[in-house]
Structures are given as structure tokens and as C-alpha cells.
Design a protein around this motif. Sequence first.
Motif, PDB file in Angstrom:
ATOM      1  N   ASP A 207       5.357  -4.154  -5.531  1.00 55.32           N
ATOM      2  CA  ASP A 207       4.124  -4.761  -4.699  1.00 55.32           C
ATOM      3  C   ASP A 207       4.120  -6.125  -4.582  1.00 55.32           C
TER       4      ASP A 207
ATOM      5  N   ASN B  26       2.917  -4.193   2.597  1.00 58.07           N
ATOM      6  CA  ASN B  26       2.384  -2.977   1.761  1.00 58.07           C
ATOM      7  C   ASN B  26       3.248  -2.267   1.169  1.00 58.07           C
ATOM      8  N   HIS B  27       3.291  -2.289  -0.216  1.00 58.78           N
ATOM      9  CA  HIS B  27       4.664  -1.322  -0.707  1.00 58.78           C
ATOM     10  C   HIS B  27       4.648  -0.058  -0.346  1.00 58.78           C
ATOM     11  N   ASP B  28       3.421   0.523  -0.198  1.00 53.75           N
ATOM     12  CA  ASP B  28       3.499   2.164  -0.009  1.00 53.75           C
ATOM     13  C   ASP B  28       4.154   2.351   1.434  1.00 53.75           C
TER      14      ASP B  28
ATOM     15  N   GLU C 226       7.406   4.734   2.015  1.00 55.88           N
ATOM     16  CA  GLU C 226       7.544   5.650   2.910  1.00 55.88           C
ATOM     17  C   GLU C 226       8.792   5.550   4.101  1.00 55.88           C
TER      18      GLU C 226
ATOM     19  N   ARG D  80       9.398   8.269  -3.839  1.00 59.27           N
ATOM     20  CA  ARG D  80       8.195   7.456  -4.374  1.00 59.27           C
ATOM     21  C   ARG D  80       7.966   7.598  -5.872  1.00 59.27           C
TER      22      ARG D  80
ATOM     23  N   GLY E 298       7.379   3.969  -6.587  1.00 64.08           N
ATOM     24  CA  GLY E 298       6.034   3.630  -7.059  1.00 64.08           C
ATOM     25  C   GLY E 298       5.524   3.106  -8.255  1.00 64.08           C
TER      26      GLY E 298
END
Length: 229
Positions: free
Chosen positions: A75, A95-97, A101, A199, A203
Motif C-alpha cells: 500500500d 492503488n495497490h489493489d 490485479e 492476492r 494483499g
Amino acid sequence: MSQQQNQPPSNRPQNPFSRPFGGSQAPGTRPGGPSAPPPTPPTGSRLGGLPRFGANRMNWRIVPVTGLVVRFDLDGLGDPFHRLLGRPLTTAFGNHDVVIEAVEAGGEAVNELETQLDDAWQEYDLHGAVLLYPWRKEILQIMAGNVAAVDDEESESYEDDKPSPPIFWRALDLRLVFNVLARTRSNILLSRAPLGLERQYLGRSLFTDDPRLITLARATGYIEEAVLK
């Protein structure tokens, strides 16, 4: 006549408290009388050293046992393809999300990223196993000793022996952060672990006090996170 009829009657007196073979009778009760009530357990009886119904209230606190910890999290680290591969900047990768992806989708850029990560991992020359822990934002306050005391007396005693909080670092080097997150399995980082660019690994947010990773963070870049005392 049968053999039983030829036997003389027994002159042995009968025990008024005798009972048929196989019968059961509570000690201290008379035949035909009411059954004795079960014994009442003593007040405050304990099982295994604990109260029979629930535990007593205990006051406890977590205190640090180390002076320095380092955290690994994607992040806020930006576009890895731009920073590591020199690709055009993609602002959405702030955005690390979205970064995760893109990494999961694979492709040429991800293949180049894997090569860089493997090369960096060899340079680290890390051996053995490293233990890491899941990070939560509350840990900053807990390890700093900012916990509520139950009364004034305990609060005053705690302030007298309150330990110094550890220093918190945040690793900034994308190669190091990617490698630590992608190679850690069940909170254990092994030197021979393969990359897991999914992820469930990328994540996470992990931290450790292992001196080997602290040394790598110091050499590759970090920031110190503030602790509100």
C-alpha cells in the motif's frame, strides 16, 4: 423328591441389610428408604486450577520485547512497472489493489518483474527461515504501551515501569517488499520459497523483528512510522 427338598433349612440368621446379588444400594441408606441426595460440591470448587463456572477477571498488557520492527506492505508504494521496469506511469497503480490485479493477470511485464525479483532475492543471500506476523493498525498503540488501566493505582504503577516502545520501520523498496510478501507461507519466510504472485500473498501486511530483514530494509530504504505516546 428333589435334592433341594431334602436339604434342611438353614439356621443362619438373615442380615436385614443384605441385598440380592447384583443389586445396588447407596452407602448409608436403608432398604426401601429414600435415596441419599448427591453430595453438594464445595463453594468455589475448581477444575484444573480454574473456577468451575468461568474464569476470574484478569488484567494484563502486551509489552515489547524488541527495540525495532519492520513492516512490509504494498500500500502506497506506487506503480511497480514504472519504478522497476521503466514502463510508462499508470496512475491507477497508486492503488495497490489495482497493482495486484495486474500482477495476477500476468503478461510480459509481469514476467520481467518476476525476473527482477528472482535476481534481487539471490543478491539478498538470505538463509534459513524468518518468522513474520500479521500487521494490524492497533499494534502501534499496543506495543507502545497505550492501554487503559482499570484504576488509578494500576495506572500509576504502570507509568512507573512502562517500557520504551520499539521503533517501527516501513520498508520502501519494491523488490524487497514483493519478495517478502510473495515468498512467505503461513508466516514463515524460507530462503528457497518460490514466488506466489497472488492476492492471498501480496494483499497482506506483515512485520518482523528479524535482524536479517531489518538489515535489508536499512540498506534498501525505509521510513520510520510515528507512534502516538
